[in-house]
Design a protein around this motif. Structure first.
Motif, PDB file in Angstrom:
ATOM      1  N   ILE A   1     -45.314 -60.355 -26.249  1.00 49.69           N
ATOM      2  CA  ILE A   1     -46.162 -59.503 -25.389  1.00 49.69           C
ATOM      3  C   ILE A   1     -46.878 -60.378 -24.352  1.00 49.69           C
ATOM      4  O   ILE A   1     -46.965 -60.048 -23.170  1.00 49.69           O
ATOM      5  N   LYS A   2     -47.378 -61.541 -24.863  1.00 45.34           N
ATOM      6  CA  LYS A   2     -48.163 -62.416 -23.975  1.00 45.34           C
ATOM      7  C   LYS A   2     -47.326 -62.955 -22.805  1.00 45.34           C
ATOM      8  O   LYS A   2     -47.782 -62.962 -21.668  1.00 45.34           O
ATOM      9  N   PHE A   3     -46.099 -63.376 -23.104  1.00 43.89           N
ATOM     10  CA  PHE A   3     -45.263 -63.979 -22.063  1.00 43.89           C
ATOM     11  C   PHE A   3     -44.349 -62.925 -21.418  1.00 43.89           C
ATOM     12  O   PHE A   3     -43.162 -63.125 -21.222  1.00 43.89           O
ATOM     13  N   ARG A   4     -44.962 -61.788 -21.124  1.00 40.03           N
ATOM     14  CA  ARG A   4     -44.243 -60.669 -20.499  1.00 40.03           C
ATOM     15  C   ARG A   4     -44.092 -60.901 -19.006  1.00 40.03           C
ATOM     16  O   ARG A   4     -44.811 -61.720 -18.407  1.00 40.03           O
TER      17      ARG A   4
ATOM     18  N   GLY B   1     -35.406 -63.047 -20.444  1.00 39.44           N
ATOM     19  CA  GLY B   1     -36.044 -62.804 -21.749  1.00 39.44           C
ATOM     20  C   GLY B   1     -35.665 -63.864 -22.773  1.00 39.44           C
ATOM     21  O   GLY B   1     -34.876 -64.772 -22.495  1.00 39.44           O
ATOM     22  N   SER B   2     -36.251 -63.750 -23.943  1.00 43.16           N
ATOM     23  CA  SER B   2     -36.006 -64.745 -25.010  1.00 43.16           C
ATOM     24  C   SER B   2     -35.606 -64.063 -26.303  1.00 43.16           C
ATOM     25  O   SER B   2     -35.970 -62.911 -26.550  1.00 43.16           O
ATOM     26  N   SER B   3     -34.875 -64.816 -27.123  1.00 40.40           N
ATOM     27  CA  SER B   3     -34.533 -64.339 -28.473  1.00 40.40           C
ATOM     28  C   SER B   3     -34.967 -65.413 -29.451  1.00 40.40           C
ATOM     29  O   SER B   3     -34.583 -66.581 -29.313  1.00 40.40           O
ATOM     30  N   PHE B   4     -35.773 -65.012 -30.411  1.00 45.67           N
ATOM     31  CA  PHE B   4     -36.177 -65.954 -31.471  1.00 45.67           C
ATOM     32  C   PHE B   4     -35.403 -65.601 -32.734  1.00 45.67           C
ATOM     33  O   PHE B   4     -35.305 -64.425 -33.108  1.00 45.67           O
ATOM     34  N   TYR B   5     -34.808 -66.634 -33.357  1.00 48.48           N
ATOM     35  CA  TYR B   5     -34.026 -66.435 -34.578  1.00 48.48           C
ATOM     36  C   TYR B   5     -34.670 -67.242 -35.704  1.00 48.48           C
ATOM     37  O   TYR B   5     -35.130 -68.364 -35.477  1.00 48.48           O
TER      38      TYR B   5
ATOM     39  N   PHE C   1     -49.244 -78.035 -30.849  1.00 49.56           N
ATOM     40  CA  PHE C   1     -49.982 -78.198 -29.590  1.00 49.56           C
ATOM     41  C   PHE C   1     -49.086 -78.305 -28.354  1.00 49.56           C
ATOM     42  O   PHE C   1     -49.541 -78.743 -27.305  1.00 49.56           O
ATOM     43  N   ARG C   2     -47.800 -77.952 -28.523  1.00 52.70           N
ATOM     44  CA  ARG C   2     -46.894 -78.016 -27.362  1.00 52.70           C
ATOM     45  C   ARG C   2     -46.963 -76.693 -26.605  1.00 52.70           C
ATOM     46  O   ARG C   2     -46.682 -75.636 -27.167  1.00 52.70           O
ATOM     47  N   ARG C   3     -47.357 -76.749 -25.320  1.00 56.72           N
ATOM     48  CA  ARG C   3     -47.446 -75.529 -24.520  1.00 56.72           C
ATOM     49  C   ARG C   3     -46.721 -75.754 -23.206  1.00 56.72           C
ATOM     50  O   ARG C   3     -46.657 -76.878 -22.707  1.00 56.72           O
ATOM     51  N   LEU C   4     -46.194 -74.685 -22.648  1.00 60.50           N
ATOM     52  CA  LEU C   4     -45.460 -74.836 -21.395  1.00 60.50           C
ATOM     53  C   LEU C   4     -46.279 -74.346 -20.204  1.00 60.50           C
ATOM     54  O   LEU C   4     -45.866 -74.443 -19.064  1.00 60.50           O
TER      55      LEU C   4
ATOM     56  N   GLU D   1     -53.285 -67.860 -21.962  1.00 56.26           N
ATOM     57  CA  GLU D   1     -54.195 -68.489 -22.927  1.00 56.26           C
ATOM     58  C   GLU D   1     -53.457 -68.804 -24.238  1.00 56.26           C
ATOM     59  O   GLU D   1     -52.558 -68.053 -24.645  1.00 56.26           O
ATOM     60  N   GLY D   2     -53.807 -69.871 -24.841  1.00 60.50           N
ATOM     61  CA  GLY D   2     -53.172 -70.182 -26.132  1.00 60.50           C
ATOM     62  C   GLY D   2     -53.542 -71.563 -26.621  1.00 60.50           C
ATOM     63  O   GLY D   2     -54.243 -72.319 -25.932  1.00 60.50           O
ATOM     64  N   TYR D   3     -53.076 -71.893 -27.808  1.00 61.42           N
ATOM     65  CA  TYR D   3     -53.456 -73.177 -28.431  1.00 61.42           C
ATOM     66  C   TYR D   3     -52.246 -74.033 -28.819  1.00 61.42           C
ATOM     67  O   TYR D   3     -52.396 -75.103 -29.396  1.00 61.42           O
ATOM     68  N   GLY D   4     -51.060 -73.539 -28.586  1.00 63.07           N
ATOM     69  CA  GLY D   4     -49.853 -74.314 -28.944  1.00 63.07           C
ATOM     70  C   GLY D   4     -49.675 -74.465 -30.439  1.00 63.07           C
ATOM     71  O   GLY D   4     -49.093 -75.441 -30.912  1.00 63.07           O
ATOM     72  N   LEU D   5     -50.187 -73.490 -31.166  1.00 65.76           N
ATOM     73  CA  LEU D   5     -50.094 -73.574 -32.636  1.00 65.76           C
ATOM     74  C   LEU D   5     -49.163 -72.507 -33.233  1.00 65.76           C
ATOM     75  O   LEU D   5     -48.618 -72.687 -34.317  1.00 65.76           O
ATOM     76  N   GLY D   6     -48.994 -71.400 -32.480  1.00 68.18           N
ATOM     77  CA  GLY D   6     -48.273 -70.243 -33.030  1.00 68.18           C
ATOM     78  C   GLY D   6     -46.876 -70.576 -33.522  1.00 68.18           C
ATOM     79  O   GLY D   6     -46.533 -70.314 -34.694  1.00 68.18           O
ATOM     80  N   LEU D   7     -46.062 -71.173 -32.665  1.00 61.62           N
ATOM     81  CA  LEU D   7     -44.670 -71.443 -33.064  1.00 61.62           C
ATOM     82  C   LEU D   7     -44.571 -72.601 -34.064  1.00 61.62           C
ATOM     83  O   LEU D   7     -43.663 -72.624 -34.891  1.00 61.62           O
TER      84      LEU D   7
END
Ligand code: ADP
Length: 490
Positions: A395-398, A481-485, A442-445, A452-458
């Motif tokens: 949703i965030k990276f829409r 778009g992206s696909s996460f597996y 902590f890796r963010r693009l 906004e974010g902290y680079g912790l989610g993934l």
């Protein structure tokens, strides 16, 4: 047939001095003479035996008939021809014992009589039985520890293996082994190494124990441990090697498991310590700073210039962000702690996530399509977090002005060991070069101002998936778009 009485005293005293019990018999087995050793061996009076048959000493059930055959066989043979056989004797007290009987024709004076020289075989038979028993024990012991022994004669290149060594190598072509045959059993990767080890042992005249792999007929690979000893001749040349060979495949596997377990344990202790430091030593002073900023703002905020207020606001925001980062780090550290797996219905988990995110979903006007999902054996809270992080990111990276559409599906893995989950979005996408980085902590693009974010989610998602012995990855096309597996092993 001659009467024994006509035989010279000289010849009889020769029989008397034989170190073994000796009886002179005719072709019917009748005893004509017995020396004094007969008494010692059988307990019979030698004179009393004259006129009786050999059956008194060697009963028919113990093969007297064999003696009869032998007697008739050697009667016409020259003096030097000896025949011997192991039978059972009968002591006067009824005790049976093994004897060896050697038959020999006597000088012409004896008129065709035959001498039976009888010796006690008890000791030899006992030793043989003991050897057989010990050999059985050795085989048994070798089988228990998956070991065998070997012998290599360097002069003939002949190799002898114990029965169990054939079992270790999964071979049944017993016997006829040569040194070269051995190399057809060695794993191709190790042939050079084994050759080098053997050559070094020969050169040093000292066996250097070593491990190597072998390839079994059915394609299985085993690891064996060779230990040995070297024998040299008077010229100090190596002539023989003897040693043991143990199948250590299982031991190595167990060792590796233990090693991995202790590494895991050490890591988990490290993580626990880290979590403690993060929560107490880092967070406490930070909370003090946050509280003082609040107090300072409340007490002195009204007397501050706009510029000073802005500074204070920035400090406050940074402190809040730092608190969130530390809290996130703490959660990340806690994820590796062991828990009990439970039955988790992924349909319910996703339903809960959607309920929790309903405000955001409504605000962003996002559409979430969920296919039927499986029930797994896993960690419910963590699965909740996993779906939530991926859905929130989608949703965030829409893309601006385009309704976010998220599709969640799953299928059973081909190996049958678990499930593959797939979450597709129609967001901004991720450049291919960054796909490998996004799961690191902590890796963010993007800059914070942008998203906004902290680079912790993934990073958390990766840990959760690994907790379920699975893998996580992404495919993406920028602007599409992206696909996460991820996979979950159950
Ligand atoms: P955060 O969202 O806090 O930045 P994450 O670990 O969740 O941290 O994500 C790491 C990075 O991966 C994000 O900063 C973003 O650049 C990228 N990313 C994650 N999910 C998506 C997505 N669905 N679409 C595009 N980019 C994404």
């Amino acid at each position: 047939m001659n009467n024994i009485k006509s035989v010279s005293h000289h010849h009889l005293s020769m029989l008397e001095s034989f170190p073994c019990a000796t009886v002179v018999i005719d072709d019917k087995g009748e005893i004509h003479y017995a020396n004094h050793q007969v008494r010692e061996l059988f307990g019979h009076d030698p004179n009393g035996l004259v006129g009786q048959t050999l059956e008194t000493l060697i009963p028919p059930k113990f093969g007297k008939s064999q003696i009869d055959n032998l007697v008739s066989d050697i009667r016409d043979q020259p003096l030097s021809q000896l025949k011997n056989t192991v039978l059972h004797g009968n002591h006067i007290d009824g005790q049976e014992f093994p004897v060896k009987v050697k038959l020999t024709t006597l000088p012409i004076e004896f008129g065709g009589l035959v001498a039976a020289v009888i010796s006690d075989e008890s000791r030899k038979v006992n030793i043989e039985n003991e050897l057989i028993r010990k050999n059985h024990l050795l085989n048994f012991a070798e089988e228990i520890v998956g070991m065998g022994h070997w012998q290599w004669d360097l002069r003939t290149n002949d190799v002898i293996w114990s029965d169990n060594l054939y079992k270790v190598f999964g071979r049944n072509e017993v016997g006829g082994l040569k040194y070269d045959t051995y190399f057809s059993y060695v794993h191709p990767d190790d042939i050079e190494y084994v050759t080098e080890r053997v050559q070094t042992s020969i050169a040093d005249k000292k066996f250097h124990h070593f491990f190597h792999k072998i390839l079994l007929r059915d394609g299985r690979v085993k690891t064996i441990h060779l230990v040995g000893q070297i024998f040299t001749n008077d010229n100090d040349e190596v002539i023989e090697m003897v040693g043991t060979c143990q199948d250590v495949t299982e031991n190595l596997k167990n060792e590796e498991l233990l090693r991995n377990a202790s590494i895991l344990e050490a890591k988990s202790t490290e993580m626990e310590q880290f979590a403690y430091i993060a929560s107490h030593d880092l967070r406490h002073p930070l909370l003090t700073i946050i509280n003082y900023i609040k107090a300072f703002d409340e007490d002195f905020g009204h007397s501050l210039t706009d510029e000073a207020k802005e500074y204070l606001n920035s400090i406050s925001q940074s402190a809040d962000r730092m608190d969130k980062l530390i809290t996130g780090l703490l959660e990340y550290a806690r994820l590796s702690q062991k828990k009990q797996r439970e039955t988790v219905d992924c349909n319910e988990v996703v339903k809960d996530v959607i309920k929790d995110l309903s405000a955001t979903i409504e605000k962003q006007d996002a559409k979430i399509i969920t296919d039927p999902l499986p029930v797994i054996d896993g960690y419910e809270m963590e699965m909740h977090q996993l779906f939530q992080n991926i859905i929130l990111n989608a949703i965030k990276f829409r893309k601006k002005k385009i309704t976010p559409v998220i599709h969640i599906k799953s299928q059973k893995m081909e190996t049958g060991e678990g499930y593959l989950f797939e979450i597709n979005d129609n967001g901004i996408g991720i450049p291919e070069k960054d796909l490998g980085k996004i799961f690191s902590i902590f890796r963010r693009l993007h800059e914070n101002e942008e998203f906004e974010g902290y680079g912790l989610g993934l990073a958390n998602c990766k840990k959760i998936v690994e907790l379920h012995h699975g893998k996580i990855w992404a495919q993406s096309e920028v602007g599409i778009g992206s696909s996460f597996y991820f996979t979950i092993k159950t």
